[in-house]
Design a protein around this motif. Structure first.
Motif, PDB file in Angstrom:
ATOM      1  N   PRO A  13     -58.974   3.636  -7.377  1.00  0.00           N
ATOM      2  CA  PRO A  13     -57.822   3.117  -6.648  1.00  0.00           C
ATOM      3  C   PRO A  13     -56.939   2.201  -7.484  1.00  0.00           C
ATOM      4  CG  PRO A  13     -59.742   1.801  -6.134  1.00  0.00           C
ATOM      5  CD  PRO A  13     -60.206   2.858  -7.122  1.00  0.00           C
ATOM      6  N   HIS A  14     -57.124   2.187  -8.811  1.00  0.00           N
ATOM      7  CA  HIS A  14     -56.387   1.239  -9.642  1.00  0.00           C
ATOM      8  C   HIS A  14     -56.074   1.841 -11.006  1.00  0.00           C
ATOM      9  CE1 HIS A  14     -56.119  -3.145 -11.327  1.00  0.00           C
ATOM     10  NE2 HIS A  14     -55.039  -2.421 -11.569  1.00  0.00           N
ATOM     11  N   THR A  15     -54.957   2.559 -11.093  1.00  0.00           N
ATOM     12  CA  THR A  15     -54.519   3.124 -12.376  1.00  0.00           C
ATOM     13  C   THR A  15     -53.010   2.942 -12.536  1.00  0.00           C
ATOM     14  OG1 THR A  15     -54.056   5.372 -11.547  1.00  0.00           O
ATOM     15  CG2 THR A  15     -56.319   4.909 -12.232  1.00  0.00           C
ATOM     16  N   HIS A  16     -52.574   2.929 -13.796  1.00  0.00           N
ATOM     17  CA  HIS A  16     -51.144   2.884 -14.135  1.00  0.00           C
ATOM     18  C   HIS A  16     -50.888   4.144 -14.962  1.00  0.00           C
ATOM     19  CE1 HIS A  16     -50.939  -1.538 -13.133  1.00  0.00           C
ATOM     20  NE2 HIS A  16     -52.225  -1.435 -13.438  1.00  0.00           N
ATOM     21  N   LEU A  17     -50.438   5.207 -14.303  1.00  0.00           N
ATOM     22  CA  LEU A  17     -50.379   6.516 -14.964  1.00  0.00           C
ATOM     23  C   LEU A  17     -49.128   6.694 -15.823  1.00  0.00           C
ATOM     24  CD1 LEU A  17     -51.605   8.728 -11.967  1.00  0.00           C
ATOM     25  CD2 LEU A  17     -52.984   7.804 -13.846  1.00  0.00           C
ATOM     26  N   LEU A  98     -50.000  -1.054  -0.168  1.00  0.00           N
ATOM     27  CA  LEU A  98     -49.008  -1.951  -0.779  1.00  0.00           C
ATOM     28  C   LEU A  98     -49.672  -2.693  -1.924  1.00  0.00           C
ATOM     29  CD1 LEU A  98     -46.169  -3.383  -0.567  1.00  0.00           C
ATOM     30  CD2 LEU A  98     -47.345  -5.171   0.739  1.00  0.00           C
ATOM     31  N   LYS A  99     -48.976  -2.816  -3.063  1.00  0.00           N
ATOM     32  CA  LYS A  99     -49.480  -3.625  -4.172  1.00  0.00           C
ATOM     33  C   LYS A  99     -48.616  -4.872  -4.295  1.00  0.00           C
ATOM     34  CE  LYS A  99     -51.390  -4.854  -8.190  1.00  0.00           C
ATOM     35  NZ  LYS A  99     -51.489  -4.064  -9.407  1.00  0.00           N
ATOM     36  N   ILE A 100     -49.274  -6.025  -4.347  1.00  0.00           N
ATOM     37  CA  ILE A 100     -48.557  -7.277  -4.589  1.00  0.00           C
ATOM     38  C   ILE A 100     -49.084  -7.895  -5.885  1.00  0.00           C
ATOM     39  CG2 ILE A 100     -47.792  -9.483  -3.644  1.00  0.00           C
ATOM     40  CD1 ILE A 100     -48.604  -8.578  -0.873  1.00  0.00           C
ATOM     41  N   LEU A 156     -58.087  -6.734  -6.707  1.00  0.00           N
ATOM     42  CA  LEU A 156     -58.242  -5.914  -7.904  1.00  0.00           C
ATOM     43  C   LEU A 156     -58.793  -6.735  -9.067  1.00  0.00           C
ATOM     44  CD1 LEU A 156     -54.681  -4.486  -7.455  1.00  0.00           C
ATOM     45  CD2 LEU A 156     -56.729  -3.050  -7.283  1.00  0.00           C
ATOM     46  N   HIS A 157     -59.419  -6.047  -9.995  1.00  0.00           N
ATOM     47  CA  HIS A 157     -59.871  -6.581 -11.295  1.00  0.00           C
ATOM     48  C   HIS A 157     -60.286  -8.056 -11.262  1.00  0.00           C
ATOM     49  CE1 HIS A 157     -55.729  -7.861 -11.400  1.00  0.00           C
ATOM     50  NE2 HIS A 157     -55.252  -6.819 -12.032  1.00  0.00           N
ATOM     51  N   ILE A 158     -61.258  -8.370 -10.407  1.00  0.00           N
ATOM     52  CA  ILE A 158     -61.792  -9.743 -10.345  1.00  0.00           C
ATOM     53  C   ILE A 158     -62.605  -9.995 -11.628  1.00  0.00           C
ATOM     54  CG2 ILE A 158     -63.558 -11.099  -9.133  1.00  0.00           C
ATOM     55  CD1 ILE A 158     -60.622 -11.111  -7.950  1.00  0.00           C
ATOM     56  N   SER A 229     -60.872   1.340 -12.999  1.00  0.00           N
ATOM     57  CA  SER A 229     -60.620   1.274 -14.455  1.00  0.00           C
ATOM     58  C   SER A 229     -59.476   0.341 -14.849  1.00  0.00           C
ATOM     59  CB  SER A 229     -60.324   2.677 -14.997  1.00  0.00           C
ATOM     60  OG  SER A 229     -59.065   3.118 -14.548  1.00  0.00           O
ATOM     61  N   ASP A 230     -58.467   0.171 -13.951  1.00  0.00           N
ATOM     62  CA  ASP A 230     -57.193  -0.455 -14.359  1.00  0.00           C
ATOM     63  C   ASP A 230     -56.631   0.264 -15.585  1.00  0.00           C
ATOM     64  OD1 ASP A 230     -54.975  -2.023 -14.355  1.00  0.00           O
ATOM     65  OD2 ASP A 230     -55.979  -3.888 -14.910  1.00  0.00           O
ATOM     66  N   HIS A 231     -56.774   1.588 -15.584  1.00  0.00           N
ATOM     67  CA  HIS A 231     -56.272   2.429 -16.679  1.00  0.00           C
ATOM     68  C   HIS A 231     -54.792   2.119 -16.927  1.00  0.00           C
ATOM     69  CE1 HIS A 231     -56.288   6.188 -19.058  1.00  0.00           C
ATOM     70  NE2 HIS A 231     -55.103   6.450 -18.509  1.00  0.00           N
TER      71      HIS A 231
HETATM   72 ZN    ZN Z   1     -53.620  -2.924 -12.928  1.00  0.00          ZN
END
Ligand code: ZN
Ligand code: DOR
Length: 355
Positions: A13-17, A98-100, A156-158, A229-231
């Protein structure tokens, strides 16, 4: 010896494509190729790639480009913008949440004002996930909004022991929160920065060994819900430049790194499957289609190397690490999409899971 297992194909649920105006970094086809190589069924894309996904035309452009380019299933976040885009929220369709961005990072979507954050929380329709970038004390600011608005919030990404402690207390209080952690915060610390240089720079940054150990303990205790991943691929040239951008790729290394933890006796295979597949499916309300799985060899051991990566950027912060566990095949909706070497479907095979 090969030990082959079928595991439910993963959801990140966390990627930057990238793609769109950042197609020079990566494309929806290149990064969903990395996803299926990593055993994923679906990946959700963050809104900070220009043009930011903060209005209907930008969302429509991204939905069309993903529909045409993706080789796995996908979701798209809408982004909160400083220029108050809350009027859009009631009729936004086709998004996973929603992403904040509440702390600064790549792009310009930062919402630093607590009053503005509250407006976004109030306007976002209930029942749809709010995913937040919140570091240090900002976690407490966001928890105050969760307490007030009672809207499901995924942190995210704690990355620190302190953040884990605050979120553990929030869960005990009954707040609707879930927690994601990233493999780079589990396997790397600030002590690796002299070796990694810009390849170890991301937001949140690498932390101390004490923080890393707290993340592992929270994985083992069940407090953490998701390994994501926070890819965030950037080109080699960008990372080697005088002003390297924040972010590291991760879609092809997350499952092998987590299976390596199973091999080392740090986590059970069932727990890893919960963290990378079952929990994200449940939190986003997804029912997996039939025959959607990764065939994995738990015993395959190899070194992460540029030569065995398939994403566009061609590097990894984990290069040189020995891992156990290789994705041999990825199946989505009864179709073999990855055979261990190449993609077997055309761009556009992937579906939006949030129509
Ligand atoms: Zn990210
Ligand atoms: O390191 C990061 N890179 N952290 C983020 O929050 C964004 C990401 C990116 O888009 O490059």
């Amino acid at each position: 010896m090969a030990r082959l297992v079928k595991i439910p194909a993963l959801v990140d649920p966390h990627t930057h494509l990238r793609d769109l105006d950042w197609a020079h970094k990566a494309t929806f086809t290149s990064e969903t190729t990395a996803a299926v190589a990593g055993g994923y069924w679906a990946v959700f894309d963050m809104p900070n790639t220009p043009p930011t996904t903060t209005d209907r035309p930008a969302l429509d452009r991204k939905l069309a480009a993903l529909s045409a380019g993706a080789v796995c299933d996908w979701g798209v976040y809408f982004g909160a913008s400083q220029a108050d885009n809350t009027a859009e929220y009631a009729h936004v369709r086709g998004t996973c949440g929603l992403k904040i961005f509440n702390n600064s990072t790549t792009g310009d979507l930062l919402i630093a004002d607590q009053g503005q954050r509250a407006q976004h929380y109030a306007a976002w329709p209930g029942g749809r996930v709010i995913a937040v970038h919140a570091e240090d004390e900002t976690v407490l600011d966001i928890l105050a909004l969760v307490r007030e608005y009672r809207k499901h919030t995924h942190f995210l990404h704690i990355s620190t022991a302190q953040e884990i402690a605050w979120l553990t207390a929030a869960k005990a209080e009954g707040l609707p929160v879930t927690i994601g952690v990233c493999p780079h915060h589990l396997y790397l610390t600030e002590d690796d920065l002299p070796t990694l240089g810009a390849f170890g720079i991301m937001k949140p940054g690498l932390k101390t060994a004490t923080d890393r150990d707290a993340l592992w303990a929270a994985l083992q205790s069940g407090v953490v819900d998701i390994v994501e991943s926070d890819h965030a691929p950037h080109t080699l040239a960008e990372k080697q430049s005088a002003k390297p951008p924040y972010g590291v790729p991760g879609l092809e290394t997350t499952l092998p790194l987590m299976l390596t933890a199973v091999q080392a006796g740090r986590l059970t295979l069932d727990r890893v499957i919960d963290l990378v597949a079952t929990n994200p499916r449940r939190i986003w309300g997804l029912t997996a289609p039939a025959e959607t799985y990764a065939l994995v060899d738990l015993d395959a051991s190899y070194v992460i190397d540029r030569a065995n990566l398939h994403g566009a950027c061609g590097w990894s912060p984990f290069e040189g690490m020995s891992v156990h566990g290789r994705v041999l095949e990825t199946w989505i909706r009864g179709t073999k999409v990855w055979d261990g070497e190449q993609v077997l479907v055309q761009p556009g095979f992937g579906h939006n899971l949030f129509n």
